[in-house]
Design an enzyme around this catalytic site. Structure first.
Site, mmCIF file in Angstrom:
data_model
loop_
_atom_site.group_PDB
_atom_site.id
_atom_site.type_symbol
_atom_site.label_atom_id
_atom_site.label_comp_id
_atom_site.label_asym_id
_atom_site.label_seq_id
_atom_site.Cartn_x
_atom_site.Cartn_y
_atom_site.Cartn_z
ATOM 1 C CG HIS A 82 40.219 31.215 -90.220
ATOM 2 N ND1 HIS A 82 40.012 31.632 -91.519
ATOM 3 C CD2 HIS A 82 39.068 31.475 -89.555
ATOM 4 C CE1 HIS A 82 38.785 32.125 -91.619
ATOM 5 N NE2 HIS A 82 38.198 32.045 -90.436
ATOM 6 C CG HIS A 264 33.740 29.392 -90.756
ATOM 7 N ND1 HIS A 264 35.015 29.029 -91.137
ATOM 8 C CD2 HIS A 264 33.790 30.729 -90.495
ATOM 9 C CE1 HIS A 264 35.805 30.101 -91.119
ATOM 10 N NE2 HIS A 264 35.075 31.146 -90.734
ATOM 11 C CG ASP A 268 35.058 32.309 -87.128
ATOM 12 O OD1 ASP A 268 36.168 31.983 -87.597
ATOM 13 O OD2 ASP A 268 34.177 32.881 -87.799
ATOM 14 C CG HIS A 291 35.131 37.568 -85.418
ATOM 15 N ND1 HIS A 291 35.746 36.371 -85.155
ATOM 16 C CD2 HIS A 291 34.907 37.600 -86.759
ATOM 17 C CE1 HIS A 291 35.888 35.699 -86.291
ATOM 18 N NE2 HIS A 291 35.390 36.424 -87.270
ATOM 19 C CG HIS A 369 50.695 40.559 -30.227
ATOM 20 N ND1 HIS A 369 49.959 40.347 -31.353
ATOM 21 C CD2 HIS A 369 51.665 41.420 -30.589
ATOM 22 C CE1 HIS A 369 50.461 41.016 -32.374
ATOM 23 N NE2 HIS A 369 51.508 41.684 -31.934
#
Length: 468
Positions: A82, A264, A268, A291, A369
């Site tokens: 939060h 909400h 998150d 989460h 080379h």
């Protein structure tokens, strides 16, 4: 896409909030403090010996049971989402968050009070560009056990959509979308956390919600509310009476939005993806987010960004008319065949230069080379980069034909890939420090075939020769 330079931001002054930790029930003091450019988000535990600091990073996440918790070197932070969402939502890139406990105060279960505090502290622009990762292709992660999935697709700005399905009658499918991060404060910040009755009973039984009361969580009643459960809730939350509203939530509060739960969950997602450590330009679509899936996706993004930047190859349009062709280069540099190793200058400013060389089989050094396996010597790649750097150095004097540049030092030389006939070499040099007293210090990289082939730090001195 917009090419406007966006500067990093921090806060103007420190500001403190006090509240209760949701899972500990202890009073917590949180102080937001200004931080310098490229600091990012970090937490400081002032209650621990030495006041250790832990960076907010997805790589440190240890547990996502009841919030996003991370730990490093014995320093832990719990329920960080939060607070971090508030920082992202206000466009703040750098802030130090001091705590005298493992978890921030829960406040009302949303980001509202953190947003208000940060705005009160004032937002300040720093003299550094933002660190932003531009999404160019879809990137996704799916948790096969739960069906939760997060993906990000290209977009002109950071956008987030959360689609949730709780598979219950009281709270079914909900969606929420944030089309621009500047709308976070108005539409997302005050969306409060929520719980189902069966989860609340378990949390109370295990003593995991000591700081929670019915003012910081929406409680959806997804099972029969038995008289004994009613009594336990009244005792736990210090209420004389508790009842269920017609919409299936306890009567402790009123919903701010019909889809407050989805909003909400979106909040998150924003807080958890802050653990990537880099701003994202892309649209995030989160299906049944939580989460665990949020932070697993954040880890994938953080590792992908790190890998891509380690192997980053800048893009230059070779079809455009060059800034300097071979004739203009020869008018500036004293080098001549077979030692002129630069064909074009593509870009130049007072701090950088980009040059180009087409490597052909006719290069004289291929004769020896190597005759059977022609490879451009690394020392000549460094020399070619130095010649491009010489163009930048000599652009600082009014009569470059009367000056030469001489090597003073070469450091950190690395050869990554072979350069062979047919390759087009791009030299990208940037000043490490401003040119002073004729001393030019540059970081040089050479690319071919979309790969870094060599790099070095070059120091040279601009020396005036006798006028002819």
């Amino acid at each position: 896409m917009s090419t406007t330079v966006v500067k990093q931001k921090t806060i103007q002054k420190e500001i403190t909030l006090k509240g209760v930790g949701l899972h500990t029930g202890n009073e917590v003091t949180l102080t937001f403090k200004p931080a310098p450019a490229d600091h990012g988000y970090a937490f400081k535990r002032v209650d621990l010996e030495g006041e250790p600091t832990i960076k907010a990073s997805a790589l440190f996440v240890t547990n996502t049971q009841r919030g996003t918790n991370f730990e490093n070197n014995g320093v832990s932070i719990n329920t960080s989402e939060h607070v971090l969402a508030a920082c992202v939502g206000l466009g703040i890139d750098n802030v130090l968050i001091e705590l005298n406990a493992p978890e921030p105060p829960i406040m009302d279960g949303s980001s509202k009070f953190f947003v208000e505090a940060l705005e009160k502290a004032g937002i300040e622009e720093l003299d550094a560009e933002i660190d932003e990762y531009i999404v160019t292709e879809p990137i996704s992660y799916k948790d096969e056990k739960t069906g939760s999935e997060i993906l990000v697709i290209p977009s002109n700005e950071y956008q987030v959509t959360a689609m949730v399905d709780f598979d219950t009658k009281v709270l079914g499918t909900q969606n929420a979308t944030l089309d621009t991060i500047s709308d976070f404060k108005e539409h997302i910040a005050d969306a409060r956390t929520f719980s189902f009755l069966h989860e609340l009973e378990m949390l109370l039984e295990h003593g995991l919600i000591k700081g929670g009361d019915l003012n910081n969580a929406i409680v959806y009643v997804d099972k029969e509310l038995k008289p004994e459960t009613m009594e336990r809730l009244k005792v736990a939350f210090g209420k004389d009476s508790i009842s269920v509203k017609p919409n299936g939530i306890l009567d402790n509060l009123t919903l701010h939005y019909p889809n407050e739960a989805a909003r909400h969950k979106l909040l998150d997602v924003i807080g958890d993806l802050a653990l990537i450590g880099t701003r994202i330009r892309g649209r995030v679509i989160a299906i049944k987010p939580g989460h665990f899936v949020n932070t697993e996706f954040a880890k994938i993004m953080a590792q992908k960004i790190k890998k891509e930047r380690r192997n980053y190859v800048p893009k230059f349009d070779l079809s455009q008319k060059p800034l300097m062709d071979i004739h203009q280069i020869m008018a500036t540099l004293p080098h001549r065949a077979p030692f002129l190793l630069l064909d074009r200058i593509i870009e130049m400013s007072d701090k950088h230069v980009v040059g180009m060389k087409n490597v052909t089989m006719n290069e004289p050094f291929f004769n020896g080379h190597f005759p059977e396996a022609p490879v451009m010597p690394g020392v000549l790649q460094v020399e070619a980069m130095a010649q491009a750097g010489g163009i930048l150095a000599l652009s600082t004097v009014p009569d470059p034909e009367n000056y030469l540049t001489f090597f003073m030092k070469i450091d950190n030389v690395k050869f990554k890939q072979q350069v062979i006939p047919g390759d087009t070499l791009i030299f990208d040099l940037k000043l490490i420090t401003p040119i002073r007293r004729g001393i030019c210090h540059m970081a040089a990289k050479a690319y071919a075939n979309n790969k870094l082939v060599s790099e070095a730090e070059l120091m040279a001195q601009i020396v005036k020769t006798k006028n002819k």
